[in-house]
Design an enzyme around this catalytic site. Sequence first.
Site, PDB file in Angstrom:
ATOM      1  N   TYR A  10       6.765  24.477 -30.384  1.00 24.25           N
ATOM      2  CA  TYR A  10       7.246  23.893 -29.131  1.00 24.25           C
ATOM      3  C   TYR A  10       7.988  24.919 -28.282  1.00 24.25           C
ATOM      4  O   TYR A  10       8.385  25.970 -28.751  1.00 24.25           O
ATOM      5  CB  TYR A  10       8.053  22.627 -29.337  1.00 24.25           C
ATOM      6  CG  TYR A  10       9.262  22.641 -30.256  1.00 24.25           C
ATOM      7  CD1 TYR A  10      10.124  23.706 -30.345  1.00 24.25           C
ATOM      8  CD2 TYR A  10       9.541  21.522 -31.028  1.00 24.25           C
ATOM      9  CE1 TYR A  10      11.244  23.668 -31.165  1.00 24.25           C
ATOM     10  CE2 TYR A  10      10.656  21.473 -31.850  1.00 24.25           C
ATOM     11  CZ  TYR A  10      11.502  22.547 -31.905  1.00 24.25           C
ATOM     12  OH  TYR A  10      12.610  22.507 -32.713  1.00 24.25           O
ATOM     13  N   GLU A  11       8.113  24.607 -27.010  1.00 25.25           N
ATOM     14  CA  GLU A  11       8.628  25.526 -25.992  1.00 25.25           C
ATOM     15  C   GLU A  11       7.791  26.796 -25.881  1.00 25.25           C
ATOM     16  O   GLU A  11       8.279  27.843 -25.465  1.00 25.25           O
ATOM     17  CB  GLU A  11      10.101  25.884 -26.251  1.00 25.25           C
ATOM     18  CG  GLU A  11      11.029  24.705 -26.408  1.00 25.25           C
ATOM     19  CD  GLU A  11      10.895  23.687 -25.280  1.00 25.25           C
ATOM     20  OE1 GLU A  11      10.689  24.105 -24.122  1.00 25.25           O
ATOM     21  OE2 GLU A  11      10.980  22.488 -25.570  1.00 25.25           O
TER      22      GLU A  11
END
Length: 524
Positions: free
Chosen positions: A408-409
Site C-alpha cells: 500500500y501507498e
Amino acid sequence: MTYRHDASAMMAALTVTPNWARVRGPIDDETLESILTEAAKMAEGAIAPLDIPADREGAVFDAGSVRVPAVYHPAFDALVEGGWLGLEQPEDFGGMGMPLTMFAAANPLFERACPAFMMAVGGTRSAALLLAEWAEPSLRDDWVPALVAGERCATICISEPGAGSDVGRIRTKAVKDADGWSVSGQKIWISFGDHDIRERIGHCLLARTGDAPGTRGLSLFLVERGPGVTCERLEEKMGLHGSPTCALQFDGARARLIGEEGRGLPQLFTMIRHMRLTVACQGLGTALKCYDVAATHAADRRQGGNPKEPPVAIIEHPDVRRQLIAMKSAIDIYRLALLEAATAADLSAEDEDLARFTAWMLPLVKNFGAELSFDTAGKAIMVLGGAGFTKDYTLEQSLRDSRVFAIYEGTTGMQGQDFFLRQTLGDGGKALQSFLTRARVECADHPAQAAVIEQFAAFMDDAMAEPDRSRQAWMADSVLRAGWVAVQAWLSTRIADTPEAKHFMASASAQLAMHIATAQAPVA
C-alpha cells in the site's frame, strides 16, 4: 530492549542529523526527551496490549457496519487525551504545531506497539494536514479541529476495481447540481473505511468531474459517512486483522469539493507524503519489535556449549551474534534515513533544493522501511528457530502484518519508477546532484564510504544516459536499490565507529555491484 531504549536511540539519532538544528526551533533537549519518553510510556502501556487480541479477534462486518476490537475504544481515547493526534498539526486548529520530524521520531514507538490499531490514526492525521492546506475556510474550520481533537476520523479513498495504482482510470463520478456536488462509484482497499470508534467519518475521495482523460479530470472531495455511502464488505487479509479494509459504495452521496476542480491528484500529494512517512514509521517500529524479541530470546535461551558444563545463552554462539548485528545494523542506519527525510520535508517550503531532495528520498524510506520490517521479522524467527514459527511469540504475526507495507501507498515497483523515472530523470538529475553534493562532503574523511558514493555516481551517469525509455523502466528497481546502498553508506558516516556501521560497510560495495549488474542484465 524497552520502548524507553528505542526513544533514547531516536534522540541520539537526531543529535547526528544536521538539519535537526534548523528544524527544532524551541524544542530543547529536555522537551525532546520528555515527548519521546511519554510516547514510549503510552505505546508500551496503552497500545502494545492491543496487538495480539486485535489479531485474534479481528474486525467484524455485521449488517452493513463494522465493529472493531473492543480494546480499541479506550486506547483511541487515550491517544486523543494525550494530544498525540495533533503533534504535527497546526496550532491554529488545536494541534501542537511541532515539526514533521517529531512525528517521525515518536510514531515508530506507537507502530511498534500495534500497527493494525494505528491504521485508524494514520488516515485521520494525514487528512487533517490535507484539509488544512487545501480546503476552503468553512470546510477546513469545521473538520480540521475535529480531526485533531479526535472527535471525527477520516480516510483516503483512491483505489477502485480496475483502477488501483493506475489512478488515471478512476471512474467514480462527481456531478454538480443546485445543491452542490454528489458522488457515485465504488472505492476499495479503504483502511478503517467503516468502524465504530467514532460516529463521523470523512472520506477524502478522488472522483472524475470532467471529460479530460487520465488524471487531469480528477477532483478531490470530502464525503461523510451517511446517506449514499454503503460499506459492502471487509477484505479477508493475511495480516493486519485488526484493521478493517473496506469496500465502499457511493450512490449520489453529498460531497464537498476540496481545493480546485481538476487538481485533485496534485493536492492529494499533501496527504500521500504524510502517509508514506507513516509507512516508514510502521516499518521501523515493527523492526524494533522483532529485533527486541530476537535479542531477548538470545539472551535468555540456553543451549550448546561445553557438554560438561551448563548450556550457555545462545547469544554466545557466533552465528547468533551475526544474525543480531545484521538486524541492528539495518535498523540503526534506517533510523537515520527516516530522520533525514523528515527534516528535509520540514524545510522544503523554504528550500527548493531540499524540496527536490525530499521527493527523491521518500520512495527510499517508504520502500526500505517496508522491507526492513518484513526482513527483520523473518530473521528474528530464525533466531528463535521453531519457537519463532508459533503463536507463542509475536514474530509470525509481525511477518504477516508487515508484508503489506511494501504494497500500500505504492508498491516496490512503483517506488522504483518514482525514484528513477520521475524524481531522478524527471528533474534532470537535480535531486541526485543534491544528494551527491551532500554525501561527498560528509564522506570526505571516510574513504570506504566515499568510494561507494563515486561508484554509485558513475552508475547513475550511465543509467541516465540510457536512450531506451523501456529499458530505463526495466532498470528502475535496481536503480532504487543501488540508491539505497549509497544513502546507507552516506549515513553510516554519522555512526562510523559503531559495529553496526562497520557491518554494513563490509559488504556495501559488493551490494552496489550486484544491483548494478542486475540493472545491466538483458531485458526479458
